[in-house]
Design a protein around this motif. Structure first.
Motif, PDB file in Angstrom:
ATOM      1  N   THR A   1     -18.273 -33.342  -2.705  1.00  0.00           N
ATOM      2  CA  THR A   1     -17.458 -34.486  -3.112  1.00  0.00           C
ATOM      3  C   THR A   1     -17.744 -34.862  -4.558  1.00  0.00           C
ATOM      4  O   THR A   1     -16.908 -35.447  -5.219  1.00  0.00           O
ATOM      5  CB  THR A   1     -17.698 -35.727  -2.221  1.00  0.00           C
ATOM      6  N   ARG A   2     -18.930 -34.502  -5.047  1.00  0.00           N
ATOM      7  CA  ARG A   2     -19.209 -34.799  -6.450  1.00  0.00           C
ATOM      8  C   ARG A   2     -18.401 -33.877  -7.352  1.00  0.00           C
ATOM      9  O   ARG A   2     -17.889 -34.264  -8.371  1.00  0.00           O
ATOM     10  CB  ARG A   2     -20.703 -34.624  -6.730  1.00  0.00           C
ATOM     11  N   SER A   3     -18.271 -32.602  -6.958  1.00  0.00           N
ATOM     12  CA  SER A   3     -17.724 -31.632  -7.898  1.00  0.00           C
ATOM     13  C   SER A   3     -16.322 -31.155  -7.558  1.00  0.00           C
ATOM     14  O   SER A   3     -15.677 -30.522  -8.353  1.00  0.00           O
ATOM     15  CB  SER A   3     -18.641 -30.409  -7.944  1.00  0.00           C
ATOM     16  N   THR A   4     -15.823 -31.471  -6.352  1.00  0.00           N
ATOM     17  CA  THR A   4     -14.617 -30.794  -5.916  1.00  0.00           C
ATOM     18  C   THR A   4     -13.408 -31.705  -5.902  1.00  0.00           C
ATOM     19  O   THR A   4     -13.454 -32.793  -5.350  1.00  0.00           O
ATOM     20  CB  THR A   4     -14.814 -30.232  -4.504  1.00  0.00           C
ATOM     21  N   GLN A   5     -12.326 -31.215  -6.468  1.00  0.00           N
ATOM     22  CA  GLN A   5     -11.068 -31.920  -6.369  1.00  0.00           C
ATOM     23  C   GLN A   5     -10.044 -30.971  -5.767  1.00  0.00           C
ATOM     24  O   GLN A   5     -10.246 -29.768  -5.717  1.00  0.00           O
ATOM     25  CB  GLN A   5     -10.631 -32.385  -7.757  1.00  0.00           C
ATOM     26  N   ARG A   6      -8.955 -31.573  -5.303  1.00  0.00           N
ATOM     27  CA  ARG A   6      -7.975 -30.776  -4.573  1.00  0.00           C
ATOM     28  C   ARG A   6      -6.710 -30.564  -5.403  1.00  0.00           C
ATOM     29  O   ARG A   6      -6.169 -31.498  -5.965  1.00  0.00           O
ATOM     30  CB  ARG A   6      -7.618 -31.492  -3.263  1.00  0.00           C
ATOM     31  N   VAL A   7      -6.286 -29.292  -5.457  1.00  0.00           N
ATOM     32  CA  VAL A   7      -5.079 -28.938  -6.189  1.00  0.00           C
ATOM     33  C   VAL A   7      -4.019 -28.495  -5.189  1.00  0.00           C
ATOM     34  O   VAL A   7      -4.297 -27.695  -4.302  1.00  0.00           O
ATOM     35  CB  VAL A   7      -5.373 -27.798  -7.192  1.00  0.00           C
ATOM     36  N   ALA A   8      -2.812 -29.035  -5.342  1.00  0.00           N
ATOM     37  CA  ALA A   8      -1.709 -28.593  -4.484  1.00  0.00           C
ATOM     38  C   ALA A   8      -0.966 -27.460  -5.172  1.00  0.00           C
ATOM     39  O   ALA A   8      -0.640 -27.545  -6.356  1.00  0.00           O
ATOM     40  CB  ALA A   8      -0.756 -29.746  -4.210  1.00  0.00           C
TER      41      ALA A   8
END
Lengths: 348, 348
Positions: free
Chosen positions: A57-64
């Motif tokens: 959760t610190r490093s990850t973001q979600r791409v659509a």
């Protein structure tokens, strides 16, 4: 090679659910047991999913990724993109780009999406503009839109169309047809314009009767060949706007008893894995999907971290994967002249 | 057909960014302008993405699909799953199931995932057990694991292997080989066991020299044919554990100058779209992916809403898609006897 919660449970002399609870510091587990489980987990090098969670959760973001699930190209794009994103700690959500524009926008704006890569736009689409207005980081992949300067990572479709024309002309073809893609996409339009330009430059006419315009799919290729088959006058070669169309052309030609390339030569576009299969041995324009995907991810990451100003389209050069499907007739040496009524010198 | 923010802007006499701000009730926009924009938006039936967002966060949860991006089957599964999920208001995240078990668990547990559909498990995998212990709703698709009774939606792999054996025997083949899938997957193991059982029941021996075991990929099929090609003694037909292997077999056989099915008959498994292409015309075991995916989604939705107790494996029946690749030799009528040294009557 890492230990599992099972290993920890066995070594600590507790059940697996107790391991999970102990590592979460659940107060229902005795303090002494919790300490033992923590110690054993450390000794065995067991990485708990809780630790994984906080790391991620610190490093990850979600791409659509917006794709057209009816175009086989999507799986190649998604596979490559998943790997490119994973390298920079981003996750992938999949969104089918059919349906109406508002439903699509709602899906992309509705929570949990930190950036969008879109491979389905038509030239007139408003979606990129709407996302941009709402501050959603966006990169167009493979296709671009006319409406606004958003970031895009695309191939040189025009140059590829020209290359396809040239490889057929150099093989000796003079009677040429084309199965083009949709006019409302940058890929469909660019590839057609480049192919026409190559023929123009050589003074060769592309008869309207030998061109078809339609979707980037297998059925479009089959339909074109069926339509062609009844004609008295046929081209010796067809340029196809992508490999899926080309495979449809080859397949229907074989169904009708024609040989490739002896009775009909074919050139595709994309260089999908299937193009290299011996059953097709398809000469095709090679799109550098790897670099295109890496560029798309780089542009998106820069946009997401606020490092980019105006939108920019990065155009990647293409090349020819020369196999056997474009060759003229079955003779290895060039046939200098057979009756070629369709040739017209247009330029001096 | 819906209006865009551009239409609203034009009708309200403001800029597009102002429309967005007004609909968000941004206090920097004059109250009178905000009211006008809201009224025009209502009149034009403009659905703001803000409204879309609240609708979607109320009804939408995210499901992670774990796939093996190196197996072409994944795109078929994901395409079908996306549509099945969309029908029940669920979204799809894509997770590649390679890499180590802990990294995978961390990704699946690390936030924003409400359920998991997993298509990559090996028989010995611990991941399903770990997810289950942590209370993550999980359904296995296509493959199952031995370790624990979690929900699974699979095909009758054993029955399909039997069918493949029978269709080859009925075509008159007696010299049979097989290119099997991985032993550590339920699909690889089940299909092989079924095929062996069909031959056993007919008293036909499957020589070890004519069997290959390996990954479910194109290269495995090619390698088997290359290996076979130098032998003096060859089978007349090969059963392939999936269509991708079968296409590798056909492709390499053609590269070596063999004709399909005259010199080598082939039967596949899955019935991918490619199997029906005229260039392959592949006889294959048809896996009902549509019903399998629908079942997986139903099981997951029930599990997510706490409606399920013990795990259950739903096994879907398969059938044969009979085309031309399994036929014996080039003669339309059955050839009753040619030299068949490999036949051994094992049963009376």
């Amino acid at each position: 090679l890492g230990s599992t919660s099972f290993d920890v449970a066995r070594a600590a002399g507790v059940s697996q659910p107790t391991v999970s609870r102990a590592l979460r510091d659940d107060p229902n587990v005795a303090a002494e047991t919790r300490e033992r489980v923590h110690r054993v987990a450390r000794e065995l090098g067991y990485v708990t999913s809780e630790r994984g969670r906080s790391l991620s959760t610190r490093s990850t973001q979600r791409v659509a990724m917006v794709v057209d699930l009816d175009n086989p190209l999507w799986s190649l794009l998604v596979r490559g993109l998943h790997n490119s994103l994973a390298r920079v700690g981003l996750r992938l959500s999949l969104v089918a780009g059919r349906g109406d524009q508002h439903a699509l926008e709602a899906q992309l704006l509705g929570g949990g999406i930190d950036g969008v890569i879109m491979s389905t736009v038509t030239l007139a689409s408003n979606v990129p503009k709407e996302l941009d207005e709402r501050g959603v980081p966006l990169v167009l992949l493979n296709r671009y839109t006319e409406s606004r300067a958003v970031d895009a990572s695309v191939a040189d479709d025009y140059g590829g169309g020209e290359l396809a024309g040239r490889v057929l002309l150099e093989a000796g073809h003079r009677r040429l047809g084309a199965v083009f893609g949709p006019e409302d996409t940058s890929t469909g339009r660019g590839r057609a314009a480049g192919f026409r330009a190559a023929l123009d430059a050589a003074g060769i006419t592309l008869p309207d009767a030998w061109t078809w315009t339609g979707p980037f799919d297998y059925a479009h290729g089959r339909t074109a060949v069926l339509d062609l088959f009844d004609r008295r006058d046929r081209p010796t070669a067809l340029f196809c706007a992508n490999d899926v169309i080309a495979i449809g052309v080859i397949d229907e030609a074989r169904r009708l008893g024609l040989s490739i390339p002896e009775d009909l030569a074919v050139v595709g576009f994309d260089d999908l894995e299937e193009a290299a299969w011996a059953s097709f041995d398809l000469t095709t324009v090679r799109v550098p999907f790897g670099p295109m995907l890496d560029t798309a991810v780089r542009l998106l990451v820069e946009r997401m971290s606020g490092k980019r100003g105006k939108g920019e389209a990065v155009v990647h050069p293409v090349s020819i994967a020369e196999r056997s499907s474009h060759l003229l007739g079955s003779t290895p040496s060039p046939r200098p002249s057979r009756s070629e009524p369709a040739i017209t010198k247009k330029r001096a």
